[in-house]
Design an enzyme around this catalytic site. Structure first.
Site: not given
Length: 540
Positions: A344, A308, A351, A276, A326, A263, A234, A321
């Site tokens: 903006h 996004c 850029c 698992h 998206c 245990c 174990c 840039c």
């Protein structure tokens, strides 16, 4: 009954099979994994020992039979095997023990080899011809120790059957080094170079202290467990128990042999990692390696990507840039402040772009790589989330116990009446552990109707766990309400049933070789070994 219950009942009731009364797929106490014929039918009851299968109706289709072996039982098993060989071959028990260790405790093979070639078998095991005289310390006038060169006439000496004699002090130092420093016990040889004689337990007991002799026998017990294919220690800290499970190595692609020690620790017998289910050992190993190899990639993504603002898709800034679009929803925004780009003005569109390779192939390769990475992160993030929840639940028992005592004081309930909280806590921990590994398993699955059914089961369990978790975190005043208590009890039962449904569905298809794994996510050799049979239609 609601639709979820209908689906679960239908899925759980199908494909129940009668257990075969034969002993197919099993190994005897003294056979190794490699001694079995691999040409067995695919519908064997993997890992089920027919001699110990009970009529327990709670046994699940993903369960395997096992037995926990305590330290005293480990010693008892060795003594019984040594006594059997001693009676048949009429030799000292100490010599029988050395022979059994040489043959990895395979009694039948030992006896067969000894009967055919006795002298050769004894020599190979580190023994000479059988003798009945007991080992003893002797004082030989004029003796000179070849190790320390002492020639005292009162010097105590010792020699094995090979005749190589040394003083007791040198022998003790040699044995102390082997046992205490090197952790050796089963194959301690004569100190003379190129001599293969093995020191037996009786010889060692006359040379070392009782404390060192005790350590020697502890190491022998460890060797016994490590030599037996059906035994494993174990892995829980400070646990001295071993587990006996008869699942063969070649079946680890068809079964996940989860066992539970006395245990309380649950682990996979195949790889000794923590439980698992439902992922088989092979995929677990690949997944853990991938997570380790891609950890820096995941860190880079966290530092160099954002979501996004509109659809929450992961966006990578692959140029200088700040004007980002998206690909999924075509939303245009500023990388710096995540605000709407149209607000903006044109002055921001200035850029220095990174130099990119021209050509459709380069762009396609980049896109393909990005999709592959996003797919990995999808499963990894959910896997890691459940792993984090499991870590946070380590002290869950103590917190739950405190909450139960507070609930007793606030509501006047008895200790028995508040046990539903402990049951809910246990269900949350167990289901989260299962959900964690469902994402590792799903990462390697190819898309087909079986996978969709698996994901439906996964979704149902996850939704139930989240609902139970929300109920469990309610204030004490609400937990004292009889309706809330009943809701938690019902949801706890539902979570446990959904987990069983998911695991049985996965185990059934794993045993039948029905899962198809994604060759893009597997190494070439592993992908080639994946089941090639067509997947059966999902059940409605």
């Amino acid at each position: 009954m609601d639709s979820e219950d209908d689906f679960m009942s239908t899925l759980s009731s199908e494909d129940d099979v009668m257990q075969d009364d034969s002993d197919n797929g099993m190994m005897s106490d003294n056979e190794d994994f490699d001694d079995f014929d691999d040409d067995e039918p695919d519908d064997l009851d993997i890992g089920l020992d027919k001699d110990v299968v009970s009529d327990d109706k709670t046994k699940k289709r993903y369960d395997v039979d096992f037995k926990v072996i305590c330290p005293q039982d480990i010693q008892k098993q060795q003594e019984e095997l040594i006594e059997d060989v001693n009676m048949i071959l009429e030799m000292r028990p100490e010599d029988a023990a050395i022979l059994l260790r040489h043959f990895r405790w395979n009694r039948e093979r030992l006896i067969e080899e000894y009967m055919d070639r006795p002298n050769k078998t004894l020599e190979a095991a580190g023994l000479g011809p059988n003798v009945v005289t007991l080992p003893k310390l002797e004082i030989l006038p004029g003796f000179v120790c070849d190790i320390c060169c002492e020639d005292d006439d009162e010097l105590q000496t010792f020699a094995l059957k090979c005749g190589h004699r040394y003083c007791v002090d040198c022998y003790r130092q040699y044995l102390t080094q082997k046992i205490r420093e090197e952790g050796e016990a089963a194959r301690i040889q004569c100190p003379t170079a190129d001599c293969g004689r093995i020191i037996d337990a009786i010889s060692l007991s006359v040379l070392v202290t009782p404390e060192l002799s005790g350590r020697y026998h502890e190491l022998l017990n460890r060797t016994y467990v490590e030599d037996r294919e059906s035994l494993k220690w174990c892995p829980a800290p400070n646990c001295e128990n071993a587990v006996d499970c008869r699942v063969k190595k070649k079946d680890l692609d068809r079964v996940v042999p989860t066992v539970e020690c006395l245990c309380g620790y649950r682990f996979c017998f195949g790889c000794t990692l923590k439980d698992h289910l439902p992922a088989p050992c092979r995929l677990v190993k690949l997944w853990l390696k991938k997570c380790a190899d891609d950890s820096e990639t995941a860190n880079w993504i966290s530092a160099n990507t954002k979501e996004c603002p509109k659809c929450n898709s992961t966006i990578e800034k692959n140029g200088g840039c700040n004007h980002m679009t998206c690909r999924k929803c075509k939303y245009e925004f500023c990388w710096m402040c995540m605000g709407l780009w149209s607000e903006h003005g044109t002055s921001w569109y200035n850029c220095n772009r990174f130099e990119e390779k021209s050509g459709t192939d380069a762009r396609d390769a980049q896109a393909k790589s990005r999709v592959s990475l996003e797919r990995y992160l999808h499963y990894y993030n959910r896997y890691a989330n459940h792993e984090q929840s499991a870590r946070l639940d380590k002290d869950s028992y103590t917190k739950t116990e405190v909450k139960m005592m507070q609930l007793q004081t606030a509501s006047g309930m008895s200790w028995i009446e508040v046990q539903y909280l402990q049951a809910a806590s246990q269900a949350l921990q167990t289901c989260r552990q299962t959900l964690k590994w469902t994402y590792a398993f799903a990462f390697y699955l190819a898309r087909n109707n079986l996978t969709e059914m698996f994901e439906d089961n996964q979704k149902d369990l996850e939704m139930a766990v989240e609902a139970l978790s929300e109920m469990f975190e309610k204030p004490l005043g609400e937990l004292a309400d009889p309706k809330t208590k009943l809701d938690i009890i019902d949801k706890t039962s539902y979570c446990n049933k959904r987990r069983v449904t998911l695991l049985e569905y996965t185990a059934d298809n794993l045993a039948q070789g029905s899962w198809t794994f994604n060759s893009d996510q597997l190494p070439a050799a592993t992908a080639a070994a994946a089941p090639a049979k067509p997947a059966p239609k999902a059940r409605n």
